[in-house]
Design a protein around this motif. Sequence first.
Motif, short mmCIF file in Angstrom:
data_model
loop_
_atom_site.label_atom_id
_atom_site.label_comp_id
_atom_site.label_asym_id
_atom_site.label_seq_id
_atom_site.Cartn_x
_atom_site.Cartn_y
_atom_site.Cartn_z
N ASN A 269 1.00 -1.20 0.41
CA ASN A 269 -0.10 -0.09 0.08
C ASN A 269 1.06 1.45 0.31
O ASN A 269 0.78 2.11 -0.85
CB ASN A 269 -0.61 0.46 1.27
N VAL A 270 1.69 1.54 0.83
CA VAL A 270 2.78 2.23 0.72
C VAL A 270 2.87 2.35 -0.44
O VAL A 270 3.35 3.49 -1.31
CB VAL A 270 3.46 2.31 2.16
N LEU A 271 3.24 1.15 -0.65
CA LEU A 271 4.60 1.16 -2.09
C LEU A 271 3.34 1.89 -3.49
O LEU A 271 4.25 3.01 -4.28
CB LEU A 271 5.17 -0.04 -2.24
N ILE A 272 2.03 1.49 -3.42
CA ILE A 272 1.63 2.49 -4.73
C ILE A 272 1.58 3.47 -4.13
O ILE A 272 1.52 4.35 -5.81
CB ILE A 272 0.56 0.64 -4.58
N ASP A 273 0.84 4.00 -2.96
CA ASP A 273 1.20 5.40 -2.40
C ASP A 273 2.28 6.56 -3.02
O ASP A 273 1.35 7.03 -3.64
CB ASP A 273 0.80 4.98 -1.72
N TYR A 274 3.41 5.94 -3.03
CA TYR A 274 4.56 6.62 -3.13
C TYR A 274 4.83 6.83 -4.37
O TYR A 274 4.92 7.87 -4.51
CB TYR A 274 5.62 5.80 -2.06
N ILE A 275 4.66 5.65 -5.26
CA ILE A 275 5.27 5.65 -6.40
C ILE A 275 4.16 6.27 -7.31
O ILE A 275 4.26 7.54 -8.71
CB ILE A 275 5.05 4.20 -7.00
#
Length: 457
Positions: free
Chosen positions: A346-352
């Motif tokens: 979730n953090v990865l997708i939101d960050y990118i």
Amino acid sequence: MLQSWREVLPGDHYTVRADGLLHYYDQKIMTQLYQPLVGIESTSLYFTLWQETEHGQSGQAATHHHLMGMMNLSLDRILKARKKLEAVGLLRTLKKKDSDPVFFMYLLVPPLTPNQFFNDGLLNVFLYHQVGSRDYNRLSKRFLEKPLDAENFEDLSAAFDEVFESIPASEFSRDLEGRGRWEDHAHPQKLRFQNHFDFSQLKSYLSDAIISEDALTDKVRGAIEKLACVYQTDPFDMSRAVESASLHTGTVDIEMLRKEVRDYYRLEHGPNEMPALYERTQPAEASEMAGKVPQNEEEQLISWYETNSPYQLLEELGHGSKPAAPDLRLVENLMFDTKLNPGVINVLIDYISKVNDNNLNKSFVEKVAAQWSRENVRTVREAMSVARDEKKKYTQQKQRAGTKEAAGRKKQGRVRSEVVPEWMKEQNRADGKHQTGVTEEEAKKRAKWLEDYLNSI
């Protein structure tokens, strides 16, 4: 880290019972059909608890510290293995009220029979994805019995009343009430789903002219709930499948329903795609905010990442629209290839999405995910910390690149001004007139040379 102390402590007592008849053949079913789904530690826990039963009778109470020593595993890993067994219907956990010390009862549920497993509609689909088509077909041939070809045989079996006679009721004193253990084995525990399918919405989409509400029997509802979980089918799409499976008959053909939902899924995701089994939200062992009330905005964000699935995040990023099939495949591949937890993804997708103008470029996402996997990022807080560091580096690199580019342009501008011939300056001051002593032919040559020079730079 899994905060197992919130649920169980090493000193807590437990006992084990068999909630049905456990047979030696179940060991083959466990290792070859269930183990690919729940993993070796969950299977080992099942067999360890099995050894502590005595033909369905309760064994001696023991502590979880004893279980940790027997399996050589931490309590966190035992709790995770236990929850997987509970999720697939192999274990029921009961906790005694107001007990000091805390007392648990573990009820071991027999696995599904091969016929039940391969017609389950949920477990068999995930087994197919896990082991592949070749091994799946090999397993189904090994476990499923072929129907007996009795066409050339004559049935000589004796009838009941040829052998036995009626017994007076006064001579028959056995208690026939109650279910036996063999019957328990034939009625396995029903799988439970935390997110229940919205049947009321499904009914609103169904046409009364095609199917009546009475056609949605308990068996059909169970099949719909499983199919919706496996294929992520919403009530509207499910209504179309239900109507197709009940066309001309008024009753829902479950096999036809499975085919309709499966065909729709393949139409959306590709002809060879099958859904995968994954933990949809952050697992308990890596959750920080489980059972806690967020005290600030950062903890609220951590709680959201932990309690929502990547599918729900993609919905949020799409302002409520259904996530695109390529994005879903990307998330699924991340879970299987990098083994990152859903909260971390979730953090990865939101960050990118934020740093890359809402573009989830596959190669970029996989590159960052592989890096996080190598750094063993397991919790949402760790992922947020890494994302902040990456954002800082990304900003600094962008600034340095911009400074170098500006310096390069400035330097390039100086070089061009230095190589301008002196006569070009004189040309600008000539007011369109030829210099003294320059013939017309020479002027044409110089004009041609000037044109070539300007074109070359």
